[in-house]
Design an enzyme around this catalytic site. Structure first.
Site, PDB file in Angstrom:
ATOM      1  N   HIS A   1       0.889  -1.127   0.087  1.00  0.00           N
ATOM      2  CA  HIS A   1       0.009  -0.119   0.000  1.00  0.00           C
ATOM      3  C   HIS A   1       0.800   1.231   0.025  1.00  0.00           C
ATOM      4  O   HIS A   1       1.970   1.222   0.507  1.00  0.00           O
ATOM      5  CB  HIS A   1      -0.897   0.025   1.386  1.00  0.00           C
ATOM      6  CG  HIS A   1      -1.949   1.020   1.134  1.00  0.00           C
ATOM      7  ND1 HIS A   1      -2.057   2.171   1.462  1.00  0.00           N
ATOM      8  CD2 HIS A   1      -3.302   0.769   0.557  1.00  0.00           C
ATOM      9  CE1 HIS A   1      -3.227   2.800   1.070  1.00  0.00           C
ATOM     10  NE2 HIS A   1      -4.150   1.719   0.602  1.00  0.00           N
TER      11      HIS A   1
ATOM     12  N   ASP B   1      -7.925  -5.184  -0.611  1.00  0.00           N
ATOM     13  CA  ASP B   1      -8.451  -6.213  -1.797  1.00  0.00           C
ATOM     14  C   ASP B   1      -8.167  -7.755  -1.532  1.00  0.00           C
ATOM     15  O   ASP B   1      -8.781  -8.652  -2.364  1.00  0.00           O
ATOM     16  CB  ASP B   1      -7.604  -5.829  -3.159  1.00  0.00           C
ATOM     17  CG  ASP B   1      -8.142  -4.508  -3.460  1.00  0.00           C
ATOM     18  OD1 ASP B   1      -7.335  -3.228  -3.737  1.00  0.00           O
ATOM     19  OD2 ASP B   1      -9.398  -4.219  -3.661  1.00  0.00           O
TER      20      ASP B   1
HETATM   21  C1  SDX Z   1      -6.246  -0.016  -3.207  1.00  0.00           C
HETATM   22  O1  SDX Z   1      -4.459   4.184  -2.056  1.00  0.00           O
HETATM   23  C2  SDX Z   1      -5.543   3.823  -1.443  1.00  0.00           C
HETATM   24  O2  SDX Z   1      -5.741   3.994  -0.281  1.00  0.00           O
HETATM   25  C3  SDX Z   1      -6.027   2.668  -2.293  1.00  0.00           C
HETATM   26  C4  SDX Z   1      -7.151   1.765  -1.702  1.00  0.00           C
HETATM   27  C5  SDX Z   1      -8.348   2.387  -1.293  1.00  0.00           C
HETATM   28  O3  SDX Z   1      -8.967   1.995  -0.343  1.00  0.00           O
HETATM   29  O4  SDX Z   1      -8.710   3.203  -2.079  1.00  0.00           O
HETATM   30  O5  SDX Z   1      -6.629   1.212  -0.369  1.00  0.00           O
HETATM   31  C6  SDX Z   1      -7.415   0.467  -2.383  1.00  0.00           C
HETATM   32  O6  SDX Z   1      -6.048   0.252  -4.547  1.00  0.00           O
HETATM   33  C7  SDX Z   1      -5.227  -1.013  -2.600  1.00  0.00           C
HETATM   34  C8  SDX Z   1      -4.145  -1.541  -3.544  1.00  0.00           C
HETATM   35  C9  SDX Z   1      -4.536  -2.677  -4.325  1.00  0.00           C
HETATM   36  N1  SDX Z   1      -3.418  -2.670  -5.239  1.00  0.00           N
HETATM   37  C10 SDX Z   1      -2.734  -4.009  -5.068  1.00  0.00           C
HETATM   38  O7  SDX Z   1      -2.930  -4.820  -4.411  1.00  0.00           O
HETATM   39  C11 SDX Z   1      -1.831  -4.130  -6.378  1.00  0.00           C
HETATM   40  C12 SDX Z   1      -0.375  -4.528  -5.846  1.00  0.00           C
HETATM   41  N2  SDX Z   1       0.287  -3.567  -4.888  1.00  0.00           N
HETATM   42  C13 SDX Z   1       1.224  -2.863  -5.474  1.00  0.00           C
HETATM   43  O8  SDX Z   1       1.128  -2.785  -6.723  1.00  0.00           O
HETATM   44  C14 SDX Z   1       1.427  -1.802  -4.567  1.00  0.00           C
HETATM   45  O9  SDX Z   1       1.609  -2.207  -3.210  1.00  0.00           O
HETATM   46  C15 SDX Z   1       0.773  -0.378  -4.319  1.00  0.00           C
HETATM   47  C16 SDX Z   1       0.543   0.118  -6.007  1.00  0.00           C
HETATM   48  C17 SDX Z   1      -0.544  -0.749  -3.894  1.00  0.00           C
HETATM   49  C18 SDX Z   1       1.434   0.748  -3.776  1.00  0.00           C
HETATM   50  O10 SDX Z   1       2.740   0.912  -4.570  1.00  0.00           O
HETATM   51  P1  SDX Z   1       3.866   1.920  -4.228  1.00  0.00           P
HETATM   52  O11 SDX Z   1       3.389   2.525  -2.909  1.00  0.00           O
HETATM   53  O12 SDX Z   1       3.851   2.814  -5.647  1.00  0.00           O
HETATM   54  O13 SDX Z   1       4.895   1.003  -3.993  1.00  0.00           O
HETATM   55  P2  SDX Z   1       5.852   0.471  -4.905  1.00  0.00           P
HETATM   56  O14 SDX Z   1       5.329  -0.224  -5.862  1.00  0.00           O
HETATM   57  O15 SDX Z   1       7.019   1.444  -5.280  1.00  0.00           O
HETATM   58  O16 SDX Z   1       6.655  -0.637  -3.972  1.00  0.00           O
HETATM   59  C19 SDX Z   1       7.704  -0.553  -2.911  1.00  0.00           C
HETATM   60  C20 SDX Z   1       8.338  -1.526  -2.673  1.00  0.00           C
HETATM   61  C21 SDX Z   1       9.072  -2.371  -3.781  1.00  0.00           C
HETATM   62  O17 SDX Z   1      10.188  -2.740  -3.495  1.00  0.00           O
HETATM   63  P3  SDX Z   1      11.519  -2.577  -4.409  1.00  0.00           P
HETATM   64  O18 SDX Z   1      11.243  -3.000  -5.726  1.00  0.00           O
HETATM   65  O19 SDX Z   1      11.832  -1.117  -4.272  1.00  0.00           O
HETATM   66  O20 SDX Z   1      12.616  -3.451  -3.518  1.00  0.00           O
HETATM   67  O21 SDX Z   1       7.693  -2.502  -2.130  1.00  0.00           O
HETATM   68  C22 SDX Z   1       7.452  -3.686  -2.955  1.00  0.00           C
HETATM   69  C23 SDX Z   1       8.005  -3.190  -4.219  1.00  0.00           C
HETATM   70  O22 SDX Z   1       8.813  -4.303  -4.909  1.00  0.00           O
HETATM   71  N3  SDX Z   1       6.079  -4.099  -3.187  1.00  0.00           N
HETATM   72  C24 SDX Z   1       5.565  -5.263  -3.329  1.00  0.00           C
HETATM   73  C25 SDX Z   1       4.205  -5.162  -3.759  1.00  0.00           C
HETATM   74  N4  SDX Z   1       3.801  -4.224  -3.165  1.00  0.00           N
HETATM   75  C26 SDX Z   1       4.981  -3.197  -2.946  1.00  0.00           C
HETATM   76  N5  SDX Z   1       6.230  -6.231  -3.911  1.00  0.00           N
HETATM   77  C27 SDX Z   1       5.374  -7.198  -4.266  1.00  0.00           C
HETATM   78  N6  SDX Z   1       4.201  -7.312  -4.374  1.00  0.00           N
HETATM   79  C28 SDX Z   1       3.403  -6.160  -3.949  1.00  0.00           C
HETATM   80  N7  SDX Z   1       2.304  -6.328  -4.081  1.00  0.00           N
END
Ligand code: SDX
Length: 384
Positions: free
Chosen positions: A264, A315
């Site tokens: 998140h 989710d």
């Molecule tokens: C919702 O914003 C909100 O409040 C949204 C929400 C709401 O109620 O409206 O909460 C609802 O949208 C929840 C999120 C649903 N999406 C997913 O589940 C998709 C998977 N999640 C990721 O894509 C990610 O966690 C995000 C998009 C949710 C957040 O992304 P960020 O803040 O841009 O974080 P990032 O992608 O830059 O990751 C930071 C680090 C990375 O490590 P490094 O590569 O830098 O070493 O954390 C890791 C990422 O690799 N990481 C993950 C991960 N999420 C973050 N690694 C594996 N799987 C994941 N899901």
């Protein structure tokens, strides 16, 4: 800030405070969520979705009589213009329900004489229509695609009960209706998430609430946002076939892929909503398949925390709960929209009440000014 004092771009506006709000607060450090100051852990399983809508709109919880009148007002609006119902019958059956919902909400404006009226009173009336009609639109899509009629709402019940009644074609059990109500309470608002921010940007130009909500629905569909819940179930189904959770997760991580339903932008500890959904998922997994998915989900949660130190978001367990309620996977994100229209509409009303056009700056990284060469003088390979 560069050493010349120029502001540098913040990717994804991460950590940027774009505006003030009294509607909801996400405390990412302590893993807490507040709706108008009330902690979600106090509201979950204590209030109905209609109470949350009222709270987000009016900044207070309703008295019993007010709530019944508000619920009655909403449920009486759960009908659709006949022309829209006919339209459902003509749309291609393979369109994603979120794409159909986006178009249908946009079309609702065609039948609303107040569509362009941005006054507070008219916007509130349109918000009531949207909260009431979005669940009916989704049920209508599902029923029409099966060649079935759309049942009328039961005026003695609320949105959650009537959504399941219309969507599935029969009255839900009290427990299923209560579970759907909990799902709607937990998804109602979440600060400046991408879809809510889209709604506010659209409203800030003084476009109407139908346009703002159309923007929000389009934004919610993305797999990095509300579209993740569908992908969670697709992942569970895929693992189910392969059978080995650890291998599957290791494979995703080895490819640098994101595990859907985890991580998140704001929460750096457990999403409080996931805690309530995990508990409910464990309770509702009745038939064996549902329990398989729930047990698989717990294994994925443990493995992902161990490998990446990240937690499930709203989710992740929403997928298992919706599966247990009999919602087809393609409709999971539309259920998110049934709830989030509460937050979207509250934010549109707040934006319009004290509006400032939302228009950030961009940092230009190209060369300029470049010398213009008329077409007749440009070299064969075009200008460099
Ligand atoms: C919702 O914003 C909100 O409040 C949204 C929400 C709401 O109620 O409206 O909460 C609802 O949208 C929840 C999120 C649903 N999406 C997913 O589940 C998709 C998977 N999640 C990721 O894509 C990610 O966690 C995000 C998009 C949710 C957040 O992304 P960020 O803040 O841009 O974080 P990032 O992608 O830059 O990751 C930071 C680090 C990375 O490590 P490094 O590569 O830098 O070493 O954390 C890791 C990422 O690799 N990481 C993950 C991960 N999420 C973050 N690694 C594996 N799987 C994941 N899901």
């Amino acid at each position: 800030m560069t050493d010349k004092g120029e502001k540098t771009a913040v990717r994804g506006l991460e950590g940027v405070i774009a505006s003030e709000t009294r509607i909801g607060m996400v405390d990412g450090v302590n893993g807490k969520l507040y709706y108008a100051g009330y902690e979600i852990d106090e509201l979950a399983e204590q209030v109905s979705f209609e109470e949350v809508v009222f709270l987000l709109w009016h900044d207070r919880l309703p008295a019993e009589k007010e709530l019944l009148a508000f619920r009655d007002q909403l449920v009486r609006e759960m009908t659709l213009p006949p022309a829209l119902q006919d339209w459902f019958r003509r749309i291609p059956a393979d369109l994603h329900p979120m794409v159909v919902l986006r178009s249908a909400v946009s079309d609702l404006a065609l039948f609303d004489p107040e569509a362009a009226d941005n006054s507070a009173a008219a916007t509130q009336r349109k918000a009531i229509r949207l909260v009431a009609k979005i669940p009916t639109i989704i049920a209508g899509i599902h029923r029409m695609r099966q060649g079935l009629d759309l049942p009328a709402p039961d005026l003695s019940q609320g949105i959650a009960f009537n959504f399941l009644r219309m969507f599935l074609g029969s009255d839900p059990s009290p427990y299923d209706a209560e579970t759907m109500d909990l799902v709607l309470v937990l998804h109602a608002d979440h600060g400046f998430n991408a879809s809510t921010f889209s709604a506010r940007v659209t409203a800030s130009t003084l476009a109407d609430i139908y346009g703002a909500v159309t923007s929000a629905i389009a934004t919610l569909q993305g797999p990095l946002h509300g579209g993740a819940n569908q992908r969670v179930m697709e992942m569970l189904t895929e693992i189910g076939d392969s059978g080995d959770v650890a291998d599957y997760i290791d494979g995703l991580l080895a490819q640098g892929k994101r595990i859907m339903g985890f991580g998140h932008r704001v929460y750096k500890v457990q999403d409080p909503r996931a805690r309530h959904l995990r508990k409910r998922a464990g309770q509702v997994c009745r038939e064996d398949e549902g329990c398989t998915y729930f047990k698989m989900s717990e294994t994925i949660e443990e493995k992902t925390l161990q490998e990446k130190g990240i937690y499930p978001n709203v989710d992740f367990y929403s997928a298992t709960v919706q599966h247990a309620l009999g919602i087809p996977v393609a409709y999971y994100t539309t259920v998110f929209a049934v709830s989030r229209i509460a937050g979207w509409s509250a934010h549109v009303m707040e934006q319009l009440a004290d509006n400032r056009l939302i228009r950030p700056r961009a940092q230009f990284t190209g060369k300029y000014p470049r010398k213009f060469t008329p077409r007749s003088q440009r070299p064969e390979g075009g200008e460099k």
